[in-house]
Enzyme design. Structure first.
Site, PDB file in Angstrom:
ATOM      1  N   ALA A  10      -1.066  -2.152  16.547  1.00  0.00           N
ATOM      2  CA  ALA A  10       0.248  -1.541  16.313  1.00  0.00           C
ATOM      3  C   ALA A  10       0.282  -0.086  16.772  1.00  0.00           C
ATOM      4  CB  ALA A  10       0.597  -1.637  14.827  1.00  0.00           C
ATOM      5  N   THR A  16       1.612  -9.252  11.299  1.00  0.00           N
ATOM      6  CA  THR A  16       1.566 -10.302  10.277  1.00  0.00           C
ATOM      7  C   THR A  16       1.192 -11.632  10.916  1.00  0.00           C
ATOM      8  OG1 THR A  16       2.790 -11.506   8.557  1.00  0.00           O
ATOM      9  CG2 THR A  16       4.089 -10.691  10.418  1.00  0.00           C
ATOM     10  N   ASP A  28       0.791  -1.246   0.000  1.00  0.00           N
ATOM     11  CA  ASP A  28       0.000   0.000   0.000  1.00  0.00           C
ATOM     12  C   ASP A  28       0.817   1.287   0.000  1.00  0.00           C
ATOM     13  OD1 ASP A  28       0.858   0.192   2.721  1.00  0.00           O
ATOM     14  OD2 ASP A  28      -0.901  -0.908   3.405  1.00  0.00           O
ATOM     15  N   HIS A  88       6.665  -7.865  -1.327  1.00  0.00           N
ATOM     16  CA  HIS A  88       5.598  -8.366  -2.206  1.00  0.00           C
ATOM     17  C   HIS A  88       5.177  -7.352  -3.267  1.00  0.00           C
ATOM     18  CE1 HIS A  88       4.375 -11.492   1.107  1.00  0.00           C
ATOM     19  NE2 HIS A  88       5.460 -11.835   0.438  1.00  0.00           N
ATOM     20  N   ASN A 122       1.052  -7.608  17.921  1.00  0.00           N
ATOM     21  CA  ASN A 122      -0.079  -8.229  17.232  1.00  0.00           C
ATOM     22  C   ASN A 122      -1.163  -8.503  18.275  1.00  0.00           C
ATOM     23  OD1 ASN A 122      -1.836 -10.043  15.790  1.00  0.00           O
ATOM     24  ND2 ASN A 122      -0.139 -10.559  14.422  1.00  0.00           N
ATOM     25  N   PRO A 123      -2.390  -8.067  18.054  1.00  0.00           N
ATOM     26  CA  PRO A 123      -3.436  -8.343  19.046  1.00  0.00           C
ATOM     27  C   PRO A 123      -3.694  -9.836  19.227  1.00  0.00           C
ATOM     28  CG  PRO A 123      -4.301  -7.015  17.206  1.00  0.00           C
ATOM     29  CD  PRO A 123      -2.850  -7.254  16.933  1.00  0.00           C
ATOM     30  N   GLU A 124      -3.296 -10.632  18.212  1.00  0.00           N
ATOM     31  CA  GLU A 124      -3.509 -12.090  18.280  1.00  0.00           C
ATOM     32  C   GLU A 124      -2.156 -12.795  18.250  1.00  0.00           C
ATOM     33  OE1 GLU A 124      -6.669 -13.280  18.214  1.00  0.00           O
ATOM     34  OE2 GLU A 124      -7.583 -11.321  17.822  1.00  0.00           O
TER      35      GLU A 124
HETATM   36  C1  BJW Z   1      -2.896  -6.438  13.635  1.00  0.00           C
HETATM   37  C2  BJW Z   1      -3.828  -5.411  13.713  1.00  0.00           C
HETATM   38  C3  BJW Z   1      -3.376  -4.202  14.255  1.00  0.00           C
HETATM   39  C4  BJW Z   1      -4.786  -7.102  12.789  1.00  0.00           C
HETATM   40  N1  BJW Z   1      -2.118  -4.076  14.669  1.00  0.00           N
HETATM   41  N2  BJW Z   1      -1.659  -6.298  14.056  1.00  0.00           N
HETATM   42  C5  BJW Z   1       7.322 -23.028   2.566  1.00  0.00           C
HETATM   43  C6  BJW Z   1       6.356 -23.741   3.226  1.00  0.00           C
HETATM   44  C7  BJW Z   1       5.033 -23.711   2.780  1.00  0.00           C
HETATM   45  C8  BJW Z   1       4.668 -22.977   1.655  1.00  0.00           C
HETATM   46  C9  BJW Z   1       5.638 -22.258   1.013  1.00  0.00           C
HETATM   47  C10 BJW Z   1       6.941 -22.296   1.468  1.00  0.00           C
HETATM   48  N3  BJW Z   1       7.679 -21.486   0.652  1.00  0.00           N
HETATM   49  C11 BJW Z   1       6.866 -20.952  -0.283  1.00  0.00           C
HETATM   50  C12 BJW Z   1       5.607 -21.420  -0.091  1.00  0.00           C
HETATM   51  C13 BJW Z   1       4.427 -21.100  -0.920  1.00  0.00           C
HETATM   52  C14 BJW Z   1       3.796 -19.771  -0.598  1.00  0.00           C
HETATM   53  C15 BJW Z   1       3.361 -19.753   0.859  1.00  0.00           C
HETATM   54  O1  BJW Z   1       3.945 -19.145   1.707  1.00  0.00           O
HETATM   55  N4  BJW Z   1       2.275 -20.432   1.152  1.00  0.00           N
HETATM   56  C16 BJW Z   1       1.740 -20.507   2.516  1.00  0.00           C
HETATM   57  C17 BJW Z   1       0.546 -19.564   2.658  1.00  0.00           C
HETATM   58  C18 BJW Z   1       1.356 -21.927   2.771  1.00  0.00           C
HETATM   59  N5  BJW Z   1       4.723 -18.672  -0.885  1.00  0.00           N
HETATM   60  C19 BJW Z   1       4.859 -18.192  -2.110  1.00  0.00           C
HETATM   61  O2  BJW Z   1       4.258 -18.676  -3.053  1.00  0.00           O
HETATM   62  C20 BJW Z   1       5.836 -17.046  -2.301  1.00  0.00           C
HETATM   63  N6  BJW Z   1       6.695 -17.349  -3.399  1.00  0.00           N
HETATM   64  C21 BJW Z   1       7.661 -18.243  -3.325  1.00  0.00           C
HETATM   65  O3  BJW Z   1       7.999 -18.776  -2.310  1.00  0.00           O
HETATM   66  O4  BJW Z   1       8.276 -18.466  -4.526  1.00  0.00           O
HETATM   67  C22 BJW Z   1       9.281 -19.480  -4.627  1.00  0.00           C
HETATM   68  C23 BJW Z   1       9.874 -19.358  -6.005  1.00  0.00           C
HETATM   69  C24 BJW Z   1      11.242 -19.369  -6.150  1.00  0.00           C
HETATM   70  C25 BJW Z   1      11.803 -19.280  -7.425  1.00  0.00           C
HETATM   71  C26 BJW Z   1      10.991 -19.154  -8.551  1.00  0.00           C
HETATM   72  C27 BJW Z   1       9.620 -19.129  -8.408  1.00  0.00           C
HETATM   73  C28 BJW Z   1       9.044 -19.224  -7.132  1.00  0.00           C
HETATM   74  C29 BJW Z   1       5.094 -15.770  -2.686  1.00  0.00           C
HETATM   75  C30 BJW Z   1       4.184 -15.268  -1.628  1.00  0.00           C
HETATM   76  C31 BJW Z   1       3.417 -14.048  -2.130  1.00  0.00           C
HETATM   77  C32 BJW Z   1       2.328 -13.602  -1.172  1.00  0.00           C
HETATM   78  N7  BJW Z   1       1.524 -12.619  -1.820  1.00  0.00           N
HETATM   79  C33 BJW Z   1       0.440 -11.974  -1.088  1.00  0.00           C
HETATM   80  C34 BJW Z   1      -0.349 -11.075  -2.079  1.00  0.00           C
HETATM   81  C35 BJW Z   1       0.478  -9.818  -2.397  1.00  0.00           C
HETATM   82  C36 BJW Z   1      -0.242  -8.863  -3.283  1.00  0.00           C
HETATM   83  C37 BJW Z   1      -1.462  -8.267  -2.646  1.00  0.00           C
HETATM   84  O5  BJW Z   1      -1.373  -7.543  -1.633  1.00  0.00           O
HETATM   85  O6  BJW Z   1      -2.544  -8.535  -3.162  1.00  0.00           O
HETATM   86  O7  BJW Z   1       0.968 -11.174  -0.015  1.00  0.00           O
HETATM   87  S1  BJW Z   1      -0.592 -13.127  -0.227  1.00  0.00           S
HETATM   88  C38 BJW Z   1      -0.879 -12.100   1.193  1.00  0.00           C
HETATM   89  O8  BJW Z   1      -0.317 -12.715   2.389  1.00  0.00           O
HETATM   90  C39 BJW Z   1      -0.083 -10.819   0.935  1.00  0.00           C
HETATM   91  C40 BJW Z   1       0.505 -10.544   2.292  1.00  0.00           C
HETATM   92  O9  BJW Z   1       1.632  -9.708   2.151  1.00  0.00           O
HETATM   93  C41 BJW Z   1       0.806 -11.918   2.816  1.00  0.00           C
HETATM   94  C42 BJW Z   1       0.952 -12.006   4.306  1.00  0.00           C
HETATM   95  O10 BJW Z   1      -0.220 -11.656   4.954  1.00  0.00           O
HETATM   96  P1  BJW Z   1      -0.159 -10.803   6.299  1.00  0.00           P
HETATM   97  O11 BJW Z   1       0.392  -9.471   6.009  1.00  0.00           O
HETATM   98  O12 BJW Z   1       0.495 -11.598   7.340  1.00  0.00           O
HETATM   99  O13 BJW Z   1      -1.724 -10.585   6.592  1.00  0.00           O
HETATM  100  P2  BJW Z   1      -2.753 -11.536   7.398  1.00  0.00           P
HETATM  101  O14 BJW Z   1      -4.109 -11.092   7.035  1.00  0.00           O
HETATM  102  O15 BJW Z   1      -2.430 -12.952   7.197  1.00  0.00           O
HETATM  103  O16 BJW Z   1      -2.440 -11.218   8.935  1.00  0.00           O
HETATM  104  C43 BJW Z   1      -2.720  -9.952   9.521  1.00  0.00           C
HETATM  105  C44 BJW Z   1      -2.238  -9.969  10.954  1.00  0.00           C
HETATM  106  O17 BJW Z   1      -2.405  -8.677  11.497  1.00  0.00           O
HETATM  107  C45 BJW Z   1      -3.000 -10.938  11.856  1.00  0.00           C
HETATM  108  O18 BJW Z   1      -2.072 -11.714  12.601  1.00  0.00           O
HETATM  109  C46 BJW Z   1      -3.795 -10.015  12.798  1.00  0.00           C
HETATM  110  O19 BJW Z   1      -3.955 -10.539  14.111  1.00  0.00           O
HETATM  111  C47 BJW Z   1      -2.915  -8.790  12.824  1.00  0.00           C
HETATM  112  N8  BJW Z   1      -3.581  -7.517  13.113  1.00  0.00           N
HETATM  113  N9  BJW Z   1      -5.052  -5.865  13.252  1.00  0.00           N
HETATM  114  C48 BJW Z   1      -1.314  -5.149  14.594  1.00  0.00           C
HETATM  115  N10 BJW Z   1      -4.256  -3.127  14.383  1.00  0.00           N
END
Ligand code: BJW
Ligand code: ZN
Length: 239
Positions: free
Chosen positions: A221, A178, A95, A110, A203-205
């Site tokens: 945060a 995260t 963002d 990302h 993180n609240p959770e």
């Molecule tokens: C608060 C709050 C407040 C609320 N204050 N806190 C190893 C093991 C298993 C799987 C994999 C692995 N390695 C790779 C993978 C596959 C995959 C993956 O991780 N899968 C798992 C989900 C199972 N990873 C990938 O595919 C990655 N690529 C890769 O590894 O490529 C390898 C490769 C090598 C060479 C060639 C080709 C490939 C890429 C990952 C891309 C993720 N993309 C996204 C979308 C981005 C675009 C967009 O924004 O639309 O990124 S997915 C989405 O999740 C987004 C986020 O950045 C990301 C993380 O989410 P985040 O930020 O943690 O959000 P939430 O909603 O999950 O959590 C919010 C938190 O905030 C919560 O905990 C709340 O409690 C808290 N909260 N209010 C503080 N006020």
């Protein structure tokens, strides 16, 4: 006296929640009305670029109406206090709110909502405009896509490498808002811990990274950041 205390941060959607931007997972999350395969994979984009663009265009329009909150501003302030070179922010967010809060050298793991890439000539460019026609086209005739990282795609190598180097060499790793379930971003906190850094979380959770943390603030945060900055300033000489 030169300050050698190094802080590296990993932020996620939670830090922008108080700005009004939805997180991804859980109730009310951004993906609630979408399947992840449809809007967050190269496969989904290939299948229905219009749907994917509608999803991202709505997010771009919404993000522009949002302002950085106390969490973003606090991290920018921490950079000012300890020195930009001593505080690194690696964010999974697209963002741009850290930069709008004044943070420097933000590592966007990302990608960004404010960049687009042509799928034909691969040229990447900044784009703050809204498109009249979706999906938008490049000058070469190819289709543009948001320059964000979808599942199955590689993170921008140089940016990830820098975030990795900072995780290896910091004294304190601060994980904010995260769920810690997406790799390889989440692995950065494990790298920091393995190299001897203290890991703290806001993180609240509980998150998938809580087990690594010496300290967890179970607060939003924006509500915790000033307390955490005070704590950093009071412990930095003990490291
Ligand atoms: C608060 C709050 C407040 C609320 N204050 N806190 C190893 C093991 C298993 C799987 C994999 C692995 N390695 C790779 C993978 C596959 C995959 C993956 O991780 N899968 C798992 C989900 C199972 N990873 C990938 O595919 C990655 N690529 C890769 O590894 O490529 C390898 C490769 C090598 C060479 C060639 C080709 C490939 C890429 C990952 C891309 C993720 N993309 C996204 C979308 C981005 C675009 C967009 O924004 O639309 O990124 S997915 C989405 O999740 C987004 C986020 O950045 C990301 C993380 O989410 P985040 O930020 O943690 O959000 P939430 O909603 O999950 O959590 C919010 C938190 O905030 C919560 O905990 C709340 O409690 C808290 N909260 N209010 C503080 N006020
Ligand atoms: Zn092109």
């Amino acid at each position: 006296m030169k300050n050698n205390f190094k802080v590296a941060c990993l932020t996620g959607a939670g830090i922008s929640a108080e700005s009004g931007i939805a997180t991804f997972r859980g109730m009310g999350g951004m993906w609630e009305n979408h399947s992840i395969e449809e809007v967050a994979t190269p496969y989904g984009y290939k299948k229905n670029p219009l749907l994917v663009w509608q999803f991202y265009e709505a997010r771009r329009r919404q993000a522009l109406t949002c302002k950085p909150n106390k969490g973003h501003l606090g991290l920018a302030r921490l950079q000012n206090i300890l020195g930009e070179e001593n505080v690194t922010i690696a964010t999974q967010n697209v963002d741009g709110l850290h930069q709008r809060a004044g943070a420097k050298n933000v590592l966007e793991l990302h990608g960004s909502l404010w960049r687009v890439r042509c799928i034909k000539c691969e040229k990447e460019s900044e784009s703050f405009e809204f498109f009249d026609e979706l999906p938008p086209k490049c000058n070469c005739g190819g289709m543009l896509r948001p320059a964000v990282v979808w599942f199955g795609e590689e993170l921008p190598q140089a940016i990830f490498q820098e975030a990795y180097n900072k995780a290896e060499s910091c004294n304190l790793y601060l994980v904010i808002g995260t769920s810690g379930v997406v790799e390889p971003a989440a692995s950065l906190a494990r790298v920091a811990a393995n190299y001897g850094a203290a890991v703290w979380e806001i993180n609240p959770e509980q998150s998938a990274l809580t087990y690594l943390c010496q300290k967890s603030w179970r607060k939003k945060a924006g509500d915790a950041i000033e307390e955490v900055i005070e704590e950093i300033l009071s412990v930095q000489n003990k490291f």
